[in-house]
Design a protein around this motif. Structure first.
Motif, PDB file in Angstrom:
ATOM      1  N   GLN A 159      -8.421 -12.100   4.577  1.00 48.60           N
ATOM      2  CA  GLN A 159      -8.219 -11.422   5.870  1.00 48.60           C
ATOM      3  C   GLN A 159      -7.350 -10.173   5.746  1.00 48.60           C
ATOM      4  OE1 GLN A 159      -7.493 -14.538   4.787  1.00 48.60           O
ATOM      5  NE2 GLN A 159      -6.214 -15.462   6.359  1.00 48.60           N
ATOM      6  N   ALA A 160      -6.736  -9.958   4.580  1.00 48.28           N
ATOM      7  CA  ALA A 160      -5.780  -8.847   4.445  1.00 48.28           C
ATOM      8  C   ALA A 160      -6.460  -7.504   4.666  1.00 48.28           C
ATOM      9  CB  ALA A 160      -5.165  -8.885   3.050  1.00 48.28           C
ATOM     10  N   ARG A 161      -5.781  -6.595   5.335  1.00 49.73           N
ATOM     11  CA  ARG A 161      -6.363  -5.271   5.601  1.00 49.73           C
ATOM     12  C   ARG A 161      -5.492  -4.115   5.130  1.00 49.73           C
ATOM     13  NH1 ARG A 161      -8.379  -4.229  11.343  1.00 49.73           N
ATOM     14  NH2 ARG A 161      -9.183  -2.460  10.207  1.00 49.73           N
ATOM     15  N   TYR A 162      -4.188  -4.339   4.979  1.00 46.75           N
ATOM     16  CA  TYR A 162      -3.285  -3.239   4.632  1.00 46.75           C
ATOM     17  C   TYR A 162      -2.235  -3.708   3.636  1.00 46.75           C
ATOM     18  CZ  TYR A 162      -5.061  -1.618   9.149  1.00 46.75           C
ATOM     19  OH  TYR A 162      -5.868  -1.270  10.194  1.00 46.75           O
ATOM     20  N   VAL A 163      -1.703  -2.742   2.877  1.00 43.22           N
ATOM     21  CA  VAL A 163      -0.536  -3.002   2.051  1.00 43.22           C
ATOM     22  C   VAL A 163       0.591  -2.094   2.562  1.00 43.22           C
ATOM     23  CG1 VAL A 163       0.447  -2.915  -0.262  1.00 43.22           C
ATOM     24  CG2 VAL A 163      -1.932  -3.639   0.053  1.00 43.22           C
ATOM     25  N   VAL A 164       1.692  -2.722   2.945  1.00 43.37           N
ATOM     26  CA  VAL A 164       2.888  -1.992   3.383  1.00 43.37           C
ATOM     27  C   VAL A 164       3.797  -1.856   2.164  1.00 43.37           C
ATOM     28  CG1 VAL A 164       4.918  -2.098   4.898  1.00 43.37           C
ATOM     29  CG2 VAL A 164       2.699  -2.945   5.717  1.00 43.37           C
ATOM     30  N   TYR A 165       4.339  -0.657   1.920  1.00 43.54           N
ATOM     31  CA  TYR A 165       5.252  -0.494   0.787  1.00 43.54           C
ATOM     32  C   TYR A 165       6.557   0.121   1.257  1.00 43.54           C
ATOM     33  CZ  TYR A 165       2.272   3.775   0.577  1.00 43.54           C
ATOM     34  OH  TYR A 165       1.525   4.889   0.870  1.00 43.54           O
ATOM     35  N   VAL A 166       7.634  -0.460   0.740  1.00 45.43           N
ATOM     36  CA  VAL A 166       8.964  -0.171   1.264  1.00 45.43           C
ATOM     37  C   VAL A 166       9.846   0.361   0.143  1.00 45.43           C
ATOM     38  CG1 VAL A 166      10.952  -1.169   2.475  1.00 45.43           C
ATOM     39  CG2 VAL A 166       8.661  -2.092   2.884  1.00 45.43           C
ATOM     40  N   SER A 167      10.562   1.437   0.450  1.00 41.38           N
ATOM     41  CA  SER A 167      11.462   2.061  -0.520  1.00 41.38           C
ATOM     42  C   SER A 167      12.844   1.451  -0.427  1.00 41.38           C
ATOM     43  CB  SER A 167      11.569   3.554  -0.205  1.00 41.38           C
ATOM     44  OG  SER A 167      12.519   4.177  -1.031  1.00 41.38           O
ATOM     45  N   MET A 168      13.585   1.603  -1.502  1.00 43.13           N
ATOM     46  CA  MET A 168      14.994   1.249  -1.455  1.00 43.13           C
ATOM     47  C   MET A 168      15.757   2.260  -0.598  1.00 43.13           C
ATOM     48  SD  MET A 168      17.342   0.421  -4.585  1.00 43.13           S
ATOM     49  CE  MET A 168      18.696  -0.640  -4.250  1.00 43.13           C
ATOM     50  N   GLU A 169      15.215   3.449  -0.471  1.00 41.47           N
ATOM     51  CA  GLU A 169      15.821   4.459   0.393  1.00 41.47           C
ATOM     52  C   GLU A 169      15.693   3.968   1.840  1.00 41.47           C
ATOM     53  OE1 GLU A 169      14.415   8.410  -0.653  1.00 41.47           O
ATOM     54  OE2 GLU A 169      15.040   9.135   1.320  1.00 41.47           O
ATOM     55  N   PRO A 170      16.792   3.982   2.581  1.00 43.70           N
ATOM     56  CA  PRO A 170      16.735   3.410   3.934  1.00 43.70           C
ATOM     57  C   PRO A 170      15.647   4.056   4.807  1.00 43.70           C
ATOM     58  CG  PRO A 170      19.005   3.882   3.283  1.00 43.70           C
ATOM     59  CD  PRO A 170      18.130   4.468   2.221  1.00 43.70           C
ATOM     60  N   ASP A 171      15.040   3.256   5.649  1.00 42.09           N
ATOM     61  CA  ASP A 171      14.043   3.732   6.634  1.00 42.09           C
ATOM     62  C   ASP A 171      12.886   4.492   6.014  1.00 42.09           C
ATOM     63  OD1 ASP A 171      15.690   2.709   8.690  1.00 42.09           O
ATOM     64  OD2 ASP A 171      16.932   4.517   8.566  1.00 42.09           O
ATOM     65  N   THR A 172      12.497   4.132   4.814  1.00 38.03           N
ATOM     66  CA  THR A 172      11.408   4.839   4.147  1.00 38.03           C
ATOM     67  C   THR A 172      10.344   3.823   3.743  1.00 38.03           C
ATOM     68  OG1 THR A 172      13.047   6.392   3.338  1.00 38.03           O
ATOM     69  CG2 THR A 172      10.885   6.498   2.327  1.00 38.03           C
ATOM     70  N   TRP A 173       9.240   3.860   4.448  1.00 38.28           N
ATOM     71  CA  TRP A 173       8.150   2.915   4.162  1.00 38.28           C
ATOM     72  C   TRP A 173       6.842   3.518   4.649  1.00 38.28           C
ATOM     73  CZ3 TRP A 173       5.394   0.613   8.317  1.00 38.28           C
ATOM     74  CH2 TRP A 173       5.908   0.890   9.585  1.00 38.28           C
ATOM     75  N   ASP A 174       5.750   2.974   4.128  1.00 39.19           N
ATOM     76  CA  ASP A 174       4.435   3.480   4.512  1.00 39.19           C
ATOM     77  C   ASP A 174       3.434   2.356   4.299  1.00 39.19           C
ATOM     78  OD1 ASP A 174       2.215   5.255   5.054  1.00 39.19           O
ATOM     79  OD2 ASP A 174       3.528   6.900   4.459  1.00 39.19           O
ATOM     80  N   SER A 175       2.175   2.624   4.552  1.00 40.67           N
ATOM     81  CA  SER A 175       1.149   1.603   4.330  1.00 40.67           C
ATOM     82  C   SER A 175      -0.183   2.290   4.085  1.00 40.67           C
ATOM     83  CB  SER A 175       1.041   0.674   5.543  1.00 40.67           C
ATOM     84  OG  SER A 175       0.636   1.398   6.690  1.00 40.67           O
ATOM     85  N   ILE A 176      -1.073   1.556   3.412  1.00 41.61           N
ATOM     86  CA  ILE A 176      -2.435   2.034   3.168  1.00 41.61           C
ATOM     87  C   ILE A 176      -3.399   0.895   3.451  1.00 41.61           C
ATOM     88  CG2 ILE A 176      -2.053   3.913   1.511  1.00 41.61           C
ATOM     89  CD1 ILE A 176      -2.201   1.909  -0.760  1.00 41.61           C
ATOM     90  N   ASP A 177      -4.646   1.251   3.708  1.00 38.80           N
ATOM     91  CA  ASP A 177      -5.637   0.201   3.928  1.00 38.80           C
ATOM     92  C   ASP A 177      -6.129  -0.319   2.565  1.00 38.80           C
ATOM     93  OD1 ASP A 177      -7.432   2.072   2.967  1.00 38.80           O
ATOM     94  OD2 ASP A 177      -8.499   2.324   4.859  1.00 38.80           O
ATOM     95  N   MET A 178      -6.955  -1.366   2.600  1.00 34.56           N
ATOM     96  CA  MET A 178      -7.409  -1.983   1.349  1.00 34.56           C
ATOM     97  C   MET A 178      -8.276  -1.030   0.532  1.00 34.56           C
ATOM     98  SD  MET A 178      -6.249  -4.769   0.410  1.00 34.56           S
ATOM     99  CE  MET A 178      -4.904  -5.645   1.167  1.00 34.56           C
TER     100      MET A 178
END
Ligand SMILES: Nc1nc2c(c(=O)[nH]1)N[C@H]1C(S)=C(S)[C@@H](COP(=O)(O)O)O[C@H]1N2
Ligand SMILES: [Mo]
Length: 252
Positions: A159-178
Motif C-alpha cells: 500500500q506504500a505510496r511515498y518515502v519521506v526523508y528527514v535531515s538532521m538539519e532542523p525542519d528540513t524534510w521532503d518526500s517523493i512518490d514510489m
C-alpha cells in the motif's frame, strides 16, 4: 499498472478536459487516477496537478541526462548552510561511525543502517547535473546505495505510496512518490567525485535524485519513513519546501 496506450488516453483526456471544460475538471480527472500531488491546494494547485499527472503518465521511467567524466565541473558549488548542530559536530568528530539512517513506517522490518552498511550494498553512480531553483547548476559524479535496494531490504508494504526523508538539519524534510523512490537514478548518496561525500554537500549522506531539482536532494539525512499518506507529516503538503511555497513535485 496502466499500460502506455491507456496512459496516452488519460493524458490526452487531461489535456482535452483542461482545454474544453477548464482546469478544475482536468484536476478532478487526475484525482480519479491518484495523480494529485500533496501541495495541490495552493495558488498554483491546478497547474501543479497537471504537471505532476502528465509527467507521471508519460515519463515515469525516463532517465535524466548523464554526462561523460570530462564534463564534471571543476568547482562544484555547495549552497549556503545553517551552522551544524552540536549533535552533528559530535558525529563528525567520530568520523560518522555512529551515523545511522533509520527506516520505518509501512515496512515489514524497520531497520537502521550505518554508512558502512550502505556502502556494502550494491552501489550505483551517475554523472548528472544538480540544478538549483536559484539559477546555478553543476555536474558531478555521485555514488550511493540505490534507494530501491534499501526499500527491498526493509520490505515495503504494497500500500506504500511515498518515502519521506528527514535531515538532521532542523525542519528540513521532503518526500517523493514510489515512482521516484524506485527510479534507477535515485540513491542514498555517500560519495562524490571519487571521495566520501563532503560535509558541505550533505556528507555523510544525502538523497540524490536526478529527475528533480536541487532542493529535493536533502542533505544530512538520518530518517526515512514509508507511508501511504503525506497528510500526516507537517502541514500535510509533503515537504518543508512546499510549506514555504515551493512546489512539491519538481520534475526535470
Ligand atoms: N539539509 C539540507 N539539504 C539541502 C539544502 C539545505 O539547505 N539543507 N539545500 C537544498 C538546495 S536548495 C540545493 S540547490 C541543493 C544544493 O546541493 P549542494 O549544496 O550539494 O550543491 O541541496 C539541497 N539540500
Ligand atoms: Mo537550491
Amino acid at each position: 499498472m496502466i499500460n502506455l496506450s491507456r496512459r496516452r488516453l488519460i493524458v490526452s483526456g487531461l489535456a482535452a478536459t483542461a482545454a474544453a471544460s477548464g482546469l478544475a475538471a482536468a484536476a478532478r480527472m487526475a484525482q480519479t487516477y491518484g495523480l494529485v500531488p500533496p501541495d495541490c491546494g495552493g495558488i498554483y494547485g491546478l497547474g501543479e496537478t497537471l504537471t505532476y499527472a502528465s509527467q507521471r503518465l508519460l515519463t515515469r521511467h525516463s532517465l535524466a541526462r548523464e554526462f561523460p567524466r570530462s564534463r564534471i565541473s571543476p568547482r562544484p558549488f555547495p549552497n549556503e548552510q545553517a551552522p551544524p548542530t552540536e549533535d552533528f559536530k559530535r558525529l563528525q568528530a567520530g568520523g560518522f561511525a555512529d551515523w545511522r539512517l533509520s527506516v520505518d513506517g509501512m515496512v515489514a522490518q524497520p531497520t537502521s543502517f550505518s554508512i558502512a552498511d550502505l556502502k556494502s550494498c550494491p552501489s550505483r553512480g551517475h554523472i548528472t547535473e544538480l540544478t538549483c531553483e536559484e539559477g546555478w547548476s553543476y555536474i558531478a559524479e555521485w555514488i550511493g546505495a540505490p534507494l530501491s535496494h534499501v526499500l527491498n531490504l526493509v520490505g515495503v508494504l504494497p500500500q506504500a505510496r511515498y518515502v519521506v526523508y528527514v535531515s538532521m538539519e532542523p525542519d528540513t524534510w521532503d518526500s517523493i512518490d514510489m515512482a521516484d523512490a524506485l527510479h534507477p537514478q535515485t540513491f542514498l548518496c555517500y560519495g562524490m567525485n571519487g571521495n566520501d561525500l563532503p560535509v558541505p554537500h550533505g556528507g555523510p549522506l544525502r538523497m540524490r535524485l536526478a529527475r528533480q531539482i536541487g532542493y529535493k536532494n536533502i542533505k544530512f539525512i538520518t530518517h526515512l519513513t514509508v507511508t501511504d499518506n503525506l497528510k500526516k507529516f507537517g502541514k500535510g503538503l509533503g515537504s518543508a519546501a512546499a510549506e514555504a511555497g515551493y512546489a512539491w513535485y519538481t520534475g526535470i
